[in-house]
Design an enzyme around this catalytic site. Structure first.
Site, PDB file in Angstrom:
ATOM      1  N   THR A  95      78.830  92.618  83.679  1.00 13.07           N
ATOM      2  CA  THR A  95      80.284  92.793  83.637  1.00 13.07           C
ATOM      3  C   THR A  95      80.604  93.981  84.536  1.00 13.07           C
ATOM      4  O   THR A  95      80.213  95.114  84.226  1.00 13.07           O
ATOM      5  CB  THR A  95      80.760  93.108  82.201  1.00 13.07           C
ATOM      6  OG1 THR A  95      80.323  92.057  81.346  1.00 13.07           O
ATOM      7  CG2 THR A  95      82.267  93.214  82.148  1.00 13.07           C
ATOM      8  N   LYS A 170      86.708  87.446  82.405  1.00 16.18           N
ATOM      9  CA  LYS A 170      86.024  88.276  81.402  1.00 16.18           C
ATOM     10  C   LYS A 170      86.894  89.468  80.988  1.00 16.18           C
ATOM     11  O   LYS A 170      87.077  89.741  79.799  1.00 16.18           O
ATOM     12  CB  LYS A 170      84.689  88.756  81.991  1.00 16.18           C
ATOM     13  CG  LYS A 170      83.987  89.851  81.233  1.00 16.18           C
ATOM     14  CD  LYS A 170      83.191  89.342  80.081  1.00 16.18           C
ATOM     15  CE  LYS A 170      82.601  90.506  79.283  1.00 16.18           C
ATOM     16  NZ  LYS A 170      81.999  90.094  78.051  1.00 16.18           N
ATOM     17  N   LYS A 245      84.360 100.265  77.896  1.00 20.15           N
ATOM     18  CA  LYS A 245      84.006  99.945  79.293  1.00 20.15           C
ATOM     19  C   LYS A 245      84.895  98.809  79.804  1.00 20.15           C
ATOM     20  O   LYS A 245      85.479  98.895  80.889  1.00 20.15           O
ATOM     21  CB  LYS A 245      82.532  99.534  79.375  1.00 20.15           C
ATOM     22  CG  LYS A 245      82.143  98.995  80.747  1.00 20.15           C
ATOM     23  CD  LYS A 245      80.770  98.339  80.790  1.00 20.15           C
ATOM     24  CE  LYS A 245      80.599  97.628  82.130  1.00 20.15           C
ATOM     25  NZ  LYS A 245      79.310  96.961  82.289  1.00 20.15           N
TER      26      LYS A 245
HETATM   27  P1  NAD Z   1      71.373  97.636  79.229  1.00 21.12           P
HETATM   28  O1  NAD Z   1      71.751  99.020  79.591  1.00 21.12           O
HETATM   29  O2  NAD Z   1      70.689  97.365  77.919  1.00 21.12           O
HETATM   30  O3  NAD Z   1      70.420  97.017  80.385  1.00 21.12           O
HETATM   31  C1  NAD Z   1      70.581  97.258  81.753  1.00 21.12           C
HETATM   32  C2  NAD Z   1      69.189  97.302  82.365  1.00 21.12           C
HETATM   33  O4  NAD Z   1      69.323  97.439  83.786  1.00 21.12           O
HETATM   34  C3  NAD Z   1      68.363  98.502  81.897  1.00 21.12           C
HETATM   35  O5  NAD Z   1      67.138  98.028  81.346  1.00 21.12           O
HETATM   36  C4  NAD Z   1      68.143  99.328  83.173  1.00 21.12           C
HETATM   37  O6  NAD Z   1      66.883  99.980  83.215  1.00 21.12           O
HETATM   38  C5  NAD Z   1      68.251  98.262  84.229  1.00 21.12           C
HETATM   39  N1  NAD Z   1      68.557  98.771  85.565  1.00 21.12           N
HETATM   40  C6  NAD Z   1      69.526  99.659  85.919  1.00 21.12           C
HETATM   41  N2  NAD Z   1      69.515  99.840  87.262  1.00 21.12           N
HETATM   42  C7  NAD Z   1      68.528  99.040  87.756  1.00 21.12           C
HETATM   43  C8  NAD Z   1      68.029  98.781  89.060  1.00 21.12           C
HETATM   44  N3  NAD Z   1      68.543  99.394  90.137  1.00 21.12           N
HETATM   45  N4  NAD Z   1      67.010  97.916  89.200  1.00 21.12           N
HETATM   46  C9  NAD Z   1      66.471  97.293  88.110  1.00 21.12           C
HETATM   47  N5  NAD Z   1      66.897  97.495  86.850  1.00 21.12           N
HETATM   48  C10 NAD Z   1      67.912  98.374  86.686  1.00 21.12           C
HETATM   49  O7  NAD Z   1      72.710  96.769  79.336  1.00 21.12           O
HETATM   50  P2  NAD Z   1      73.030  95.358  78.614  1.00 21.12           P
HETATM   51  O8  NAD Z   1      73.573  95.589  77.258  1.00 21.12           O
HETATM   52  O9  NAD Z   1      71.854  94.450  78.826  1.00 21.12           O
HETATM   53  O10 NAD Z   1      74.261  94.859  79.520  1.00 21.12           O
HETATM   54  C11 NAD Z   1      74.073  94.385  80.846  1.00 21.12           C
HETATM   55  C12 NAD Z   1      75.437  93.943  81.379  1.00 21.12           C
HETATM   56  O11 NAD Z   1      75.946  92.917  80.518  1.00 21.12           O
HETATM   57  C13 NAD Z   1      76.481  95.043  81.413  1.00 21.12           C
HETATM   58  O12 NAD Z   1      77.253  94.888  82.557  1.00 21.12           O
HETATM   59  C14 NAD Z   1      77.289  94.794  80.141  1.00 21.12           C
HETATM   60  O13 NAD Z   1      78.626  95.261  80.241  1.00 21.12           O
HETATM   61  C15 NAD Z   1      77.243  93.286  80.061  1.00 21.12           C
HETATM   62  N6  NAD Z   1      77.413  92.745  78.701  1.00 21.12           N
HETATM   63  C16 NAD Z   1      76.777  93.319  77.641  1.00 21.12           C
HETATM   64  C17 NAD Z   1      76.963  92.781  76.372  1.00 21.12           C
HETATM   65  C18 NAD Z   1      76.252  93.377  75.160  1.00 21.12           C
HETATM   66  O14 NAD Z   1      76.595  93.006  74.024  1.00 21.12           O
HETATM   67  N7  NAD Z   1      75.273  94.265  75.349  1.00 21.12           N
HETATM   68  C19 NAD Z   1      77.781  91.664  76.196  1.00 21.12           C
HETATM   69  C20 NAD Z   1      78.383  91.076  77.302  1.00 21.12           C
HETATM   70  C21 NAD Z   1      78.193  91.636  78.563  1.00 21.12           C
END
Ligand code: NAD
Length: 299
Positions: A95, A170, A245
Site C-alpha cells: 500500500t 485501496k 498510514k
Molecule cells: P512488514 O513491515 O511486516 O514487512 C515489510 C518487509 O519488507 C520487512 O520484512 C522488511 O525487512 C522488508 N523490506 C524493506 N525494505 C526492503 C528492501 N529494500 N528489500 C527487501 N526487503 C525489504 O509490513 P507488512 O505488514 O507485511 O505490510 C506490507 C505492505 O502491505 C505495506 O505497504 C502495508 O501497508 C500493506 N498492508 C498491510 C496489511 C497488514 O495487515 N499488515 C494489510 C494490508 C496492506
C-alpha cells in the site's frame, strides 16, 4: 494454469504468508528480504530464499514486491529493472502513495516492462488463508497475466482500471473505513451517556441506515459481535498505526489531486493523536477509548 517463476521481495507480516500460498499453488518462488530473520522464516516455510535481490531475480518471469512504503518500492524497482529478463511482469502489492505508484509504473514502462499496482485488503488473516482482496491497476494484458498469481493468494480480484487505480481504490476504501469506525465509536459513546445499552444500539443500527462494516464486523464495544477485536482487548485485527498510514496516504492524495475530504482529514488527526499517545499497536476500533476520554484532536 501454467506456473510462473516469481521473485518475491518483502517477507514481512503480509509477504511471508503470501509467498507461501504462491509456492503452495505450484509457482516456483524465490524469496528475498533485507532482514536475516525474515529470510530464515521463509526458508523454514520451504521457500527458496536468495541472499541478494540480484540472486532472487535470476530467471524470474514475475517480480512481486510487498514492502512498507513508496520509497522502498521505488528503490527496489530501480535496482531490479536493469537486471530483469525481457518480458518480466512487475507487480507491487504494497500500500503506497499514489505519486510513488505512478512513478513506479513510469520506471517500468520506460524500461520496456509491463507493471501492475495490486494492493490488498484482508490483513494478515486473509494473507494466511489466501483470501485477500486484490485491487489492481494497469493494462488489461498485465492484469490477465497476473490474475492466476493473485488468485493463488486471494479470493477476490478486481481490475480497477489503469495504472494507479488499485492504490486509489485501496485508499478511498480505507478512508471510508477510518471515518466510519470513528462515527460508529462516537455513536456508542453517545449511547453510553444517554443510558442506551450497546446491545440495543447495535440491534437497531445493524439493521437500519447506520449499518456498515465497522459496526457489524469490527463493532468497537465488546458483546454484540463476538469475533470483533473489542472482545479480545483490542488486539489487531487492523492496527491503528496502519489505519493512520492509510489515512495519511488518502490525505496526501486529496491534497495532490485537489479533492476536498474534510472528514478524512479529521479522521487522520484523530488517529494521529491516538497513535502518538501510544495506541498504534491496538486495533483501530480501540479509537473508542480516545473518544470516551475526549482529547485535543477530537474537540
Ligand atoms: P512488514 O513491515 O511486516 O514487512 C515489510 C518487509 O519488507 C520487512 O520484512 C522488511 O525487512 C522488508 N523490506 C524493506 N525494505 C526492503 C528492501 N529494500 N528489500 C527487501 N526487503 C525489504 O509490513 P507488512 O505488514 O507485511 O505490510 C506490507 C505492505 O502491505 C505495506 O505497504 C502495508 O501497508 C500493506 N498492508 C498491510 C496489511 C497488514 O495487515 N499488515 C494489510 C494490508 C496492506
Amino acid at each position: 494454469m501454467s506456473p510462473h517463476r516469481v521473485a518475491f521481495i518483502g517477507l514481512g507480516h503480509m509477504g511471508r504468508p503470501m509467498a507461501r500460498n504462491l509456492h503452495a499453488a505450484g509457482h516456483p518462488v524465490t524469496a528475498f528480504d533485507l532482514s536475516d530473520a525474515a529470510r530464515a522464516e521463509a526458508q523454514s516455510d520451504g521457500l527458496a530464499v536468495a541472499g541478494s535481490l540480484e540472486d532472487a531475480l535470476r530467471d524470474a518471469e514475475v517480480m512481486l514486491t510487498m514492502l512498507p512504503a513508496g520509497k522502498h518500492v521505488l528503490s527496489v524497482w530501480r535496482e531490479a529493472l536493469p537486471q530483469l529478463k525481457p518480458g518480466t511482469l512487475l507487480i507491487d502489492c504494497s500500500t503506497i502513495d499514489t505519486v510513488s505508484a505512478s512513478a513506479a509504473h513510469d520506471l517500468a514502462r520506460d524500461a520496456g516492462f509491463a507493471s501492475l499496482d495490486a494492493p490488498v485488503s484482508g490483513g494478515t488473516k486473509g494473507a494466511d488463508a489466501g483470501t485477500l482482496t486484490f485491487m489492481a491497476g494497469g493494462e488489461p494484458e498485465a492484469f490477465a497475466r497476473a490474475r492466476p498469481l493473485l488468485e493463488a493468494m486471494g479470493a477476490r480480484i478486481v481490475h480497477c482500471g489503469a495504472a494507479g487505480a488499485g492504490q486509489a481504490a485501496k485508499i478511498c476504501n480505507n478512508m471510508i473505513l477510518g471515518v466510519s469506525m470513528i462515527a460508529v465509536a462516537e455513536a456508542f459513546v453517545l449511547a453510553e451517556r444517554l443510558g442506551l445499552s450497546a446491545q440495543a444500539l447495535f440491534d437497531v443500527a445493524s439493521t437500519s441506515s447506520g449499518q456498515c462494516w465497522s459496526l457489524t464486523s469490527y463493532c468497537p464495544v465488546p458483546g454484540p459481535v463476538p469475533a470483533s477485536p473489542a472482545n479480545n482487548d483490542y488486539r489487531p485485527g487492523f492496527a491503528a498505526s496502519l489505519m493512520l498510514k492509510d489515512l495519511g496516504l488518502a490525505r496526501d492524495a486529496a491534497q495532490a489531486s485537489g479533492a476536498t475530504t474534510p472528514l478524512g482529514q479529521h479522521a487522520h488527526a484523530i488517529y494521529e493523536a491516538f497513535v502518538d499517545a501510544g495506541g498504534g499497536e491496538a486495533d483501530f476500533s480501540a479509537i473508542i477509548r480516545r473518544l470516551r476520554e475526549g482529547g485535543t484532536a477530537v474537540g
